[in-house]
Design a protein around this motif. Structure first.
Motif, PDB file in Angstrom:
ATOM      1  N   LEU A 158       1.077  -1.256   0.141  1.00 13.58           N
ATOM      2  CA  LEU A 158       0.201   0.119  -0.194  1.00 13.58           C
ATOM      3  C   LEU A 158       0.416   1.145   0.225  1.00 13.58           C
ATOM      4  CD1 LEU A 158      -2.438  -1.220   2.863  1.00 13.58           C
ATOM      5  CD2 LEU A 158      -2.952  -0.810   0.283  1.00 13.58           C
ATOM      6  N   LEU A 159       1.641   1.024   0.615  1.00 19.93           N
ATOM      7  CA  LEU A 159       3.137   1.991   1.107  1.00 19.93           C
ATOM      8  C   LEU A 159       3.539   2.510  -0.608  1.00 19.93           C
ATOM      9  CD1 LEU A 159       3.977   2.029   4.412  1.00 19.93           C
ATOM     10  CD2 LEU A 159       2.382   3.654   3.596  1.00 19.93           C
ATOM     11  N   GLU A 160       4.066   1.577  -0.764  1.00 13.66           N
ATOM     12  CA  GLU A 160       4.773   1.742  -2.228  1.00 13.66           C
ATOM     13  C   GLU A 160       4.464   2.005  -2.789  1.00 13.66           C
ATOM     14  OE1 GLU A 160       8.673  -1.264  -1.034  1.00 13.66           O
ATOM     15  OE2 GLU A 160       6.523  -2.429  -2.817  1.00 13.66           O
ATOM     16  N   MET A 161       2.759   1.861  -3.271  1.00 17.51           N
ATOM     17  CA  MET A 161       2.443   2.315  -4.798  1.00 17.51           C
ATOM     18  C   MET A 161       1.260   3.308  -4.608  1.00 17.51           C
ATOM     19  SD  MET A 161       2.086  -0.243  -6.515  1.00 17.51           S
ATOM     20  CE  MET A 161       0.681  -0.264  -7.800  1.00 17.51           C
ATOM     21  N   GLY A 162       1.890   4.760  -3.249  1.00 18.38           N
ATOM     22  CA  GLY A 162       1.472   5.729  -2.884  1.00 18.38           C
ATOM     23  C   GLY A 162       0.699   6.486  -2.274  1.00 18.38           C
TER      24      GLY A 162
ATOM     25  N   THR B 273       0.641   6.909   1.129  1.00 20.72           N
ATOM     26  CA  THR B 273       1.914   7.515   2.074  1.00 20.72           C
ATOM     27  C   THR B 273       0.632   8.717   2.932  1.00 20.72           C
ATOM     28  OG1 THR B 273       3.054   8.971   0.774  1.00 20.72           O
ATOM     29  CG2 THR B 273       3.640   6.492   1.330  1.00 20.72           C
TER      30      THR B 273
ATOM     31  N   THR C  67      -0.709  12.341   1.135  1.00 20.91           N
ATOM     32  CA  THR C  67      -1.616  11.688  -0.211  1.00 20.91           C
ATOM     33  C   THR C  67      -3.095  12.147  -0.571  1.00 20.91           C
ATOM     34  OG1 THR C  67       0.542  10.384  -0.555  1.00 20.91           O
ATOM     35  CG2 THR C  67      -1.105  10.654  -2.234  1.00 20.91           C
TER      36      THR C  67
ATOM     37  N   TYR D 137      -8.084   7.352  -7.387  1.00 18.79           N
ATOM     38  CA  TYR D 137      -7.286   7.947  -8.220  1.00 18.79           C
ATOM     39  C   TYR D 137      -6.216   8.925  -7.574  1.00 18.79           C
ATOM     40  CZ  TYR D 137      -5.641  11.433 -11.967  1.00 18.79           C
ATOM     41  OH  TYR D 137      -5.336  12.319 -12.506  1.00 18.79           O
TER      42      TYR D 137
ATOM     43  N   ARG E 140      -2.050  10.152  -7.179  1.00 20.55           N
ATOM     44  CA  ARG E 140      -0.263  10.971  -7.367  1.00 20.55           C
ATOM     45  C   ARG E 140      -0.580  10.685  -9.650  1.00 20.55           C
ATOM     46  NH1 ARG E 140       3.417  10.754  -4.390  1.00 20.55           N
ATOM     47  NH2 ARG E 140       3.188  10.341  -1.788  1.00 20.55           N
ATOM     48  N   SER E 141      -1.825  11.120 -10.317  1.00 20.74           N
ATOM     49  CA  SER E 141      -2.097  11.138 -11.216  1.00 20.74           C
ATOM     50  C   SER E 141      -2.577   9.546 -11.853  1.00 20.74           C
ATOM     51  CB  SER E 141      -0.326  11.338 -12.448  1.00 20.74           C
ATOM     52  OG  SER E 141      -0.317  12.702 -11.590  1.00 20.74           O
ATOM     53  N   TYR E 142      -2.409   8.661 -11.194  1.00 22.58           N
ATOM     54  CA  TYR E 142      -2.861   7.283 -11.927  1.00 22.58           C
ATOM     55  C   TYR E 142      -4.103   6.610 -11.185  1.00 22.58           C
ATOM     56  CZ  TYR E 142      -0.353   3.948  -8.126  1.00 22.58           C
ATOM     57  OH  TYR E 142      -0.873   3.690  -7.232  1.00 22.58           O
TER      58      TYR E 142
ATOM     59  N   LEU F 234      -5.739   3.219  -9.624  1.00 24.30           N
ATOM     60  CA  LEU F 234      -5.427   2.027  -8.459  1.00 24.30           C
ATOM     61  C   LEU F 234      -6.729   1.849  -7.937  1.00 24.30           C
ATOM     62  CD1 LEU F 234      -2.888   0.317  -6.785  1.00 24.30           C
ATOM     63  CD2 LEU F 234      -3.193   1.619  -4.777  1.00 24.30           C
TER      64      LEU F 234
ATOM     65  N   GLU G   5       5.088   9.680 -10.148  1.00 20.86           N
ATOM     66  CA  GLU G   5       5.861  10.143  -9.372  1.00 20.86           C
ATOM     67  C   GLU G   5       5.952   8.345  -9.030  1.00 20.86           C
ATOM     68  OE1 GLU G   5       3.022  13.982  -7.195  1.00 20.86           O
ATOM     69  OE2 GLU G   5       2.541  12.268  -6.790  1.00 20.86           O
ATOM     70  N   ARG G   6       4.732   7.857  -9.082  1.00 17.65           N
ATOM     71  CA  ARG G   6       4.755   6.528  -8.588  1.00 17.65           C
ATOM     72  C   ARG G   6       6.158   5.651  -8.966  1.00 17.65           C
ATOM     73  NH1 ARG G   6       1.275   2.762 -10.769  1.00 17.65           N
ATOM     74  NH2 ARG G   6       2.746   2.259 -12.087  1.00 17.65           N
TER      75      ARG G   6
ATOM     76  N   TYR H  20       9.108   6.220  -7.811  1.00 20.77           N
ATOM     77  CA  TYR H  20       9.436   4.971  -6.051  1.00 20.77           C
ATOM     78  C   TYR H  20      10.874   4.473  -6.943  1.00 20.77           C
ATOM     79  CZ  TYR H  20       8.877   3.271  -2.226  1.00 20.77           C
ATOM     80  OH  TYR H  20       9.536   2.220  -0.955  1.00 20.77           O
TER      81      TYR H  20
ATOM     82  N   VAL I  83       9.239   4.480   2.883  1.00 19.34           N
ATOM     83  CA  VAL I  83       9.103   4.730   1.593  1.00 19.34           C
ATOM     84  C   VAL I  83       8.320   6.544   1.898  1.00 19.34           C
ATOM     85  CG1 VAL I  83       6.341   4.403   0.287  1.00 19.34           C
ATOM     86  CG2 VAL I  83       8.078   2.255   1.680  1.00 19.34           C
TER      87      VAL I  83
ATOM     88  N   TYR J 287       9.897   9.085  -0.891  1.00 15.36           N
ATOM     89  CA  TYR J 287       8.537   9.740  -1.260  1.00 15.36           C
ATOM     90  C   TYR J 287       8.710  11.355  -1.631  1.00 15.36           C
ATOM     91  CZ  TYR J 287       5.527   6.311  -3.759  1.00 15.36           C
ATOM     92  OH  TYR J 287       4.369   5.644  -4.974  1.00 15.36           O
TER      93      TYR J 287
ATOM     94  N   GLN K 169      -6.202   9.186 -19.680  1.00 16.19           N
ATOM     95  CA  GLN K 169      -6.804   9.244 -18.310  1.00 16.19           C
ATOM     96  C   GLN K 169      -8.226   9.198 -18.656  1.00 16.19           C
ATOM     97  OE1 GLN K 169      -3.894  10.830 -16.148  1.00 16.19           O
ATOM     98  NE2 GLN K 169      -3.361   9.391 -15.839  1.00 16.19           N
TER      99      GLN K 169
ATOM    100  N   LEU L 245      -3.873  -3.410  -8.008  1.00 13.48           N
ATOM    101  CA  LEU L 245      -3.496  -3.411  -9.192  1.00 13.48           C
ATOM    102  C   LEU L 245      -3.901  -1.661  -9.518  1.00 13.48           C
ATOM    103  CD1 LEU L 245      -2.811  -5.750 -11.120  1.00 13.48           C
ATOM    104  CD2 LEU L 245      -5.494  -5.334 -11.216  1.00 13.48           C
ATOM    105  N   GLU L 246      -2.953  -1.820 -10.312  1.00 11.06           N
ATOM    106  CA  GLU L 246      -3.045  -0.416 -11.450  1.00 11.06           C
ATOM    107  C   GLU L 246      -3.988  -0.650 -12.417  1.00 11.06           C
ATOM    108  OE1 GLU L 246       0.346   0.720 -13.355  1.00 11.06           O
ATOM    109  OE2 GLU L 246      -0.495   2.572 -14.126  1.00 11.06           O
TER     110      GLU L 246
END
Lengths: 77, 669
Positions: free
Chosen positions: A27-31, A33, A36, A53, A55-57, A59, B94-95, B98, B246, B250, B270, B489-490
């Protein structure tokens, strides 16, 4: 409040990420944090998982896992 | 000696497209040593035999959790490539950065490739490339891999960066900074003597990675000091060590992006994706649309396009086989050699090869779905249903492919991140009735249920799915009691798949399939031919009812009496079906000495009753898959024992279900 309780279109800020081990690290690594901004976008047809949505993506994560993320509401449209 | 260059990046960042663009047709697919993670290598264009590019798996971080991540770390630390090309999705800096912050700790020369710059620019956003170079102390090359823009620049940059020293960049912030430096002093010497990058060791220590403590031989005294440093850090940071680390990465990334990445709005892609998803993941329409898409693909693959092509392939193989056999006859080759080549090898390999068109078409569509971004939505839509049986949405795709062919389906479980999910999916996938079983259904239906074809077909497929669900529940509560796997999952933006990627992927799968046909299937065909053509005194028999195979068939056939078909021809057909499921049909044809379909129908009516024919069908759907699928199972499970247990389980389930159906049928019909 936790992320799983939020309804679509709500904008929240992460306060803390609970849990432990692999899941928490993911969870942390996917941003996801603290501090956020996260926007809740959608709930899957069967009611779980949710789509967010940040960090511009985009999930997707399960409600069960989202319940580990403490949030505060920034705005709800 | 060629120099090695590692290509690494997140999933969905266009890594494969860049790899294909850089290497062209010089690709080679293998496995990383010891694991089943696919390793693709190729030479960089214009640098054949000099610069070898290694495509590392698409990963989000270097944490040693999934086999993809472990493979990547091990490769980078042990092989020490001359250069890392880190590709990032410029629409999602950003992601993506990492992973970059973790790669920076490895002391390997590195360059950054920003892919999808076209999307950034057309959306009115911008990235300050020079600023980024300064902040990250490395070369940064903007490209649009799918449009083939900037590929030359990447090759030039590779040439320029090859022999440069690795960049030293300090991404430390605040309280973690102090801890990192204090721990660095303690472990510096042992890290150096082991040839491990110091900064990497320190962050592993902060992440409490037990392996690194052992590797560096940190003694009790130092452990105490380190623990003290970390406790103090946690106290000051107000959070635990993992989150602090982490967070530090970031914060650094946010700092860099704040100064170099200017986002006015979401990208057009998007915004478009959100609109498409209003339909494709719609509350009520999402699932029906998904089913429609799958039905369409199956219709196109198995009837409209696939069937004629398969017939064409069949007759082509037939003509070539005839030519070879006639050639052998004309040259006075002995009878048994002709039989070996004609009835054994050509018939066996040929019947499997005729499935090539279907495999190619199926993988064409599946690659299109995968590359477009729709597969991630399938996982999103289906996750809840699959979680009930102890799996995640990601297992859905392999199972779906299973309806086409178990071999690629089992191969595709590699994309699953959890070992437990992967194993369960491998065990369950063969219950999805594969297309090779269609000829069997066709044969039985023509003889017994000509007016109820659709009903029988649907019930057969449903029984397969139903047994998979029951098996999943059994496995989940016995062997695979375990923690639920993170499903984080993205959902990438929808993109139009590039034909080149799809083509190369299909080519890969076709090669793999042909390879199997000429190795495993080839061997199995010879073995079966031998058993079918000789008796125990090794005399050639012209009547296969006298063969070794027939006597084995007669020996085992009483086992099937409770299922309704105690007939040596049926049990022999089930055994030959293990080479390839279509062999069930050809074996029954040969053993009943039927020269026409009508004769075969008559012969079948002599062997089965309608009920026992149905029970036979049920058994065929569920029992162990063909040798090719077994080989794939063994390869993916990395264990003969587990693979054998898997097929025993499948055959056991087949027996029980067919037994219940036959016995209940006898009571009620």
């Amino acid at each position: 409040m936790t992320l799983d309780q939020m309804s679509p279109q709500t904008l929240v800020r992460i306060v803390a990420v609970n849990g432990k081990g692999l899941l928490r690290r993911r969870l942390l690594e996917m941003g996801l944090t603290p501090h956020t901004l996260v926007k809740i976008r959608k709930v899957a047809p069967m009611g779980d998982p949710i789509e967010v949505y940040l960090r511009s993506y985009v999930l997707t994560l399960r409600k069960e896992d989202a319940s580990l993320i403490e949030v505060e509401v920034v705005s709800d449209e | 000696m060629s120099k090695k260059i590692a290509l690494i990046g997140n999933q969905n960042c266009g890594k494969t497209t860049l790899f294909n663009a850089l290497t062209g047709s010089s690709q080679h697919v293998g496995n990383f040593p010891g694991v089943t993670v696919e390793q693709k290598t190729g030479y960089i264009k214009k640098h054949k035999d000099e610069l070898e590019l290694i495509d590392l798996p698409g990963i989000y971080s270097l944490s040693p959790y999934t086999s993809e991540e472990i493979v990547s770390i091990r490769y980078l630390l042990e092989e020490k490539p001359s250069l890392i090309i880190n590709i990032v999705d410029a629409t999602n800096m950003e992601r993506n950065l990492y992973l970059t912050t973790q790669l920076l700790e490895l002391n390997i020369p590195m360059m950054l490739v920003l892919n999808m710059m076209d999307e950034v620019i057309t959306s009115g956003n911008s990235i300050d490339i020079d600023g980024l170079k300064k902040h990250l102390h490395m070369d940064v090359i903007p490209i649009s891999a799918s449009k083939n823009e900037g590929i030359e620049d990447v090759i030039i940059a590779i040439e320029n960066n090859l022999d440069k020293p690795s960049q030293h960049i300090d991404i430390c912030h605040g309280v973690v900074h102090k801890a990192i430096h204090s721990i660095s002093h303690i472990v510096e010497q042992s890290a150096q003597s082991l040839g491990l990058p110091l900064r990497y060791c320190v962050t592993k220590i902060i992440e409490s990675d037990e392996d690194i403590f052992n590797q560096l031989k940190i003694d009790e005294g130092d452990r105490h000091i380190i623990e003290h440093i970390l406790e103090k850090m946690e106290e000051e940071a107000g959070t635990d060590r993992e989150a602090a680390l982490v967070d530090m990465r970031y914060s650094f990334i946010e700092d860099v992006c704040h100064q170099t990445v200017f986002i006015e709005s979401e990208t057009k892609e998007q915004i478009r994706s959100e609109k498409i998803d209003r339909l494709l993941t719609h509350k009520y329409l999402g699932i029906p649309i998904f089913i429609l898409i799958m039905l369409l693909i199956f219709y196109l693959t198995f009837s409209l396009i696939g069937a004629p092509l398969q017939d064409l392939m069949d007759s082509g193989i037939g003509i070539i086989s005839d030519m070879i056999i006639r050639f052998l006859e004309n040259h006075d080759v002995s009878f048994w050699v002709r039989s070996l080549i004609g009835d054994g090898i050509l018939a066996g390999v040929g019947s499997v090869l005729s499935f090539l068109p279907v495999i190619v078409i199926l993988f064409f569509f599946l690659s299109m779905l995968e590359d477009s971004g729709y597969m991630a939505r399938v996982a999103f839509v289906m996750d809840k249903a699959l979680r009930k049986i102890g799996l995640s949405g990601r297992s859905f795709v392999p199972m779906l492919i299973g309806f086409g062919c178990s071999v690629p389906a089992i191969m595709s479980t590699r994309t699953l991140s959890s070992d437990r999910d992967r194993k369960m999916t491998i065990i369950l996938t063969p219950f999805m009735s594969c297309s090779a079983k269609l000829p069997i259904y066709g044969m039985i239906i023509a003889a017994f249920f000509p007016t109820k074809a659709a009903l029988v077909m649907i019930s057969i497929y449903c029984i397969g799915i139903f047994v998979a669900i029951i098996s999943a529940l059994i496995l989940k509560n016995t062997i695979f009691i375990g923690e639920p796997v993170p499903f984080v999952l993205e959902l990438p933006a929808y993109r139009i798949p590039t034909l080149k990627n799809v083509f190369l992927n299909v080519l890969d799968k076709a090669k793999d399939f042909i390879h199997k046909a000429f190795t495993i299937i080839f061997m199995a065909s010879i073995v079966i031919w031998f058993l079918q053509s000789f008796n125990y005194t090794f005399d050639f028999v012209s009547d296969s009812s006298q063969s070794i195979l027939a006597s084995i068939g007669s020996f085992v056939s009483p086992i099937f009496a409770p299922l309704g078909f105690n007939d040596w021809r049926a049990s022999t057909a089930l055994m030959t079906g293990i080479t390839a499921k279509e062999s069930v049909v050809s074996t029954l044809t040969v053993l009943t000495q039927s020269s026409t379909t009508a004769a075969l129908n008559q012969a079948l009516i002599g062997i089965f009753t309608p009920l026992s024919a149905f029970s036979f069908l049920v058994f065929t759907v569920l029992y162990m898959p063909c040798v090719a699928a077994f080989a794939a199972t063994r390869r993916e499970l990395r264990s003969w024992i587990q693979a054998i247990l898997t097929v025993l389980f499948q055959t056991g389930m087949a027996y029980i279900v067919a037994f219940v159906i036959y016995q209940l049928g006898q009571l009620f019909l």
